[in-house]
Scaffold this active site. Structure first.
Site, short mmCIF file in Angstrom:
data_model
loop_
_atom_site.label_atom_id
_atom_site.label_comp_id
_atom_site.label_asym_id
_atom_site.label_seq_id
_atom_site.Cartn_x
_atom_site.Cartn_y
_atom_site.Cartn_z
N TRP A 25 51.60 35.75 48.81
CA TRP A 25 50.86 35.09 47.70
C TRP A 25 50.42 36.16 47.00
CZ3 TRP A 25 48.02 30.83 46.26
CH2 TRP A 25 46.84 31.06 45.61
N ASN A 71 47.54 36.41 43.56
CA ASN A 71 46.52 36.06 42.47
C ASN A 71 46.41 37.02 41.34
OD1 ASN A 71 44.90 36.12 44.96
ND2 ASN A 71 43.31 36.05 43.59
N ASP A 72 44.87 37.37 41.14
CA ASP A 72 44.65 38.11 39.81
C ASP A 72 45.50 39.42 39.62
OD1 ASP A 72 42.69 36.31 40.50
OD2 ASP A 72 41.21 37.83 40.85
N GLN A 96 46.26 40.87 43.35
CA GLN A 96 45.59 40.55 44.39
C GLN A 96 46.55 39.85 45.33
OE1 GLN A 96 41.62 39.97 45.19
NE2 GLN A 96 42.47 41.97 44.35
N ASP A 155 34.60 42.16 40.48
CA ASP A 155 35.73 42.26 39.49
C ASP A 155 35.42 43.45 38.42
OD1 ASP A 155 36.75 40.00 40.89
OD2 ASP A 155 35.94 38.95 39.46
N GLU A 159 33.96 35.06 36.53
CA GLU A 159 34.71 36.31 37.12
C GLU A 159 35.71 36.91 36.27
OE1 GLU A 159 35.77 34.10 41.55
OE2 GLU A 159 37.07 33.40 39.91
#
Ligand code: DQQ
Length: 495
Positions: A36, A38-39, A55, A168, A224
């Protein structure tokens, strides 16, 4: 803490990442080594290369146990995979090494600044969660967490701020003020998001400066992944607000990305907001981060996924989550423009040009097809009469297609992947109000196997979406209700 977590992740990704064939991935869009993604995190230029972290949960294709994955590139397009950079292996980040940023220190070390999430189970079974800002130092390959982490704690925030939602950090060096600044997302006493600013002389000892802007429950809940930079005479604050209410055709994704233009007063350390707008009008865009390139361009990369539909995955996928194509930003008349980075043009292969094509009903053009293409289509009315609708279908065969339709009467552009092959009841279409141009519109499509990014009128708007349509659906067609004239310029993208 388990000091082997990073070694385990590196071993796992080496074993299983190599089992994913290149054809199972996009040609250029970044995917996780395995599992996986993400960001985007730590987007930076260090020792002659661009570094991009992300991420990362290597162990399956769902969000859990955040690590930082790592890649490097010489041109922002072709990325080389490096071993995972960080694992959740300290007491203060046992529940995840969350998003953050990077820069080069004066002594030549690469600094990563990230959010550590700590969870502790109480005697009554309740889990206490706390977010702090931490740093790590490295050489571009291996990173050591600072022994005095965390460097910023929620106790340093204004009273009433959340200790669970504080994350963040985006760090930069400010030459004029001769200090480091960092912005973070926070949740204030009213329960909604804010961007807080901290400063430091050495990147180790930080002090709170100010709150740059806040939602006041108008623009979603938690804010975020903030970013803050000057561009073309304007100051731009980027945030990803969670749980937004839609406004007109903007902000329909629940968790959205927005840009705020305004004025930064460096003496008062305040930001006066002028406008707040959507960064993207597609189905899959969140948590972008920017970088200032050595030649002075402000480049943005986003997570090309809606956080809300990340569970709707195709069967048997070995990776999940993609980054957008890196985009060059500029500001014109108070609006942010986005264009694919110019380096992408080096990967253009065969070119097909079709000019002044008269379209009535439906047509396909010879050699205008493919799932790895950079295609620009200009549409205009044929003669005096305005067409009613113009549709471009991509990733198409007899069963599947994804449609982009322009209605010049309402100036609405619609992206629709209802028939792209998703087997779940997930949201399939989005609309954008584009600048009125009397039936003329210019659309640049970047299609890369599992996604389409549509840049409207030289980047005034972008519609970004993932597509998991079978790869042999590769036709492209053009359809007019009424009649229109088009010019098409299509390059195959090649590695
Ligand atoms: N994802 C990270 C957080 C960030 C969120 C956790 C945004 O740091 O706020 O994976 O997608």
């Amino acid at each position: 803490m388990n000091a082997d977590l990073l070694a385990q992740a590196r071993h796992y990704e080496k074993t299983y990442g190599s089992r994913i064939a290149p054809e199972e991935r996009p040609l250029f869009h970044v995917t996780p080594t395995v599992g996986w993604l993400n960001d985007p995190n730590g987007l930076s230029y260090y020792q002659g290369k661009y570094h991009l972290f992300y991420q990362y949960n290597p162990y399956n294709t769902h969000w859990a146990s955040m690590h930082w994955g790592h890649l490097v590139s010489e041109d922002l397009i072709r990325w080389e995979r490096l071993p995972a950079a960080m694992a959740p292996d300290k007491p203060y980040d046992n529940a995840g090494v969350f998003s953050g940023s990077a820069l080069t220190l004066p002594d030549g070390r690469h600094l990563l600044m990230y959010t550590g999430v700590e969870e502790q189970k109480r005697d009554d079974g309740f889990i206490d969660s706390r977010q702090t800002q931490c740093i790590a130092f490295g050489d571009g390959l291996n990173y050591q967490k600072y022994e005095r982490n965390p460097v910023i704690t929620p106790e340093m925030l204004p009273e009433g701020s959340s200790t669970e939602d504080f994350r963040d950090p985006k760090i930069w060096w400010d030459e004029a003020d001769r200090c480091f600044y960092a912005v973070m997302g926070s949740r204030t006493a009213d329960g909604s998001g804010a961007v807080v600013l901290f400063r430091s002389g050495d990147a180790l000892r930080w002090e709170y400066c100010s709150t740059l802007d806040r939602s006041r429950n108008q623009y979603g809940k938690m804010w975020e992944c903030p970013d803050f930079f000057p561009l073309d005479g304007t100051d731009v604050l980027i945030v990803s607000p969670m749980e937004m209410l839609a406004e007109g055709l903007e902000f329909h994704n629940g968790n959205n990305a927005a840009y705020l233009t305004g004025r930064w007063d460096r003496h008062a350390r305040t930001f006066e907001r002028l406008e707040l707008r959507a960064l993207d009008y597609g189905l899959d865009f969140y948590a972008p981060q920017t970088l200032l390139t050595p030649d002075g361009r402000r480049v943005l990369i986003g997570w090309m996924q809606s956080p809300e539909t990340g569970h709707s995955q195709p069967h048997d996928i070995k990776w999940f989550g993609q980054m957008t194509i890196p985009r060059e930003l500029s500001v014109r008349s108070g609006r942010l423009l986005q264009r694919p980075v110019r380096e992408l043009e080096r990967y253009r292969g065969e070119l097909v040009i079709c000019r002044n094509v008269y379209v009535r009903e439906r047509l396909c053009l010879p050699q205008v097809s493919g799932r790895c293409v950079d295609m620009t289509v200009r549409v205009r009315p044929a003669g005096g009469a305005l067409y009613q609708k113009f549709t471009i279908k991509i990733a198409k065969d007899t069963e599947f297609y994804t449609a982009v339709t322009y209605d010049p009467g309402s100036s609405v552009l619609r992206f629709d992947r209802s028939h792209s092959g998703f087997r779940h009841n997930i949201v399939a279409s989005r609309k954008a109000l584009v600048r009125y141009q009397e039936g003329e519109i210019k659309l640049r499509f970047i299609i890369d196997r599992f996604s389409a990014e549509v840049f409207v009128n030289d980047g005034e708007q972008v519609m970004t979406s993932t597509l998991y349509t079978p790869q042999n659906a590769d036709s492209i067609s053009f359809e007019a209700e009424g009649s229109a004239i088009i010019d098409v310029e299509k390059y195959n993208l090649e590695r």
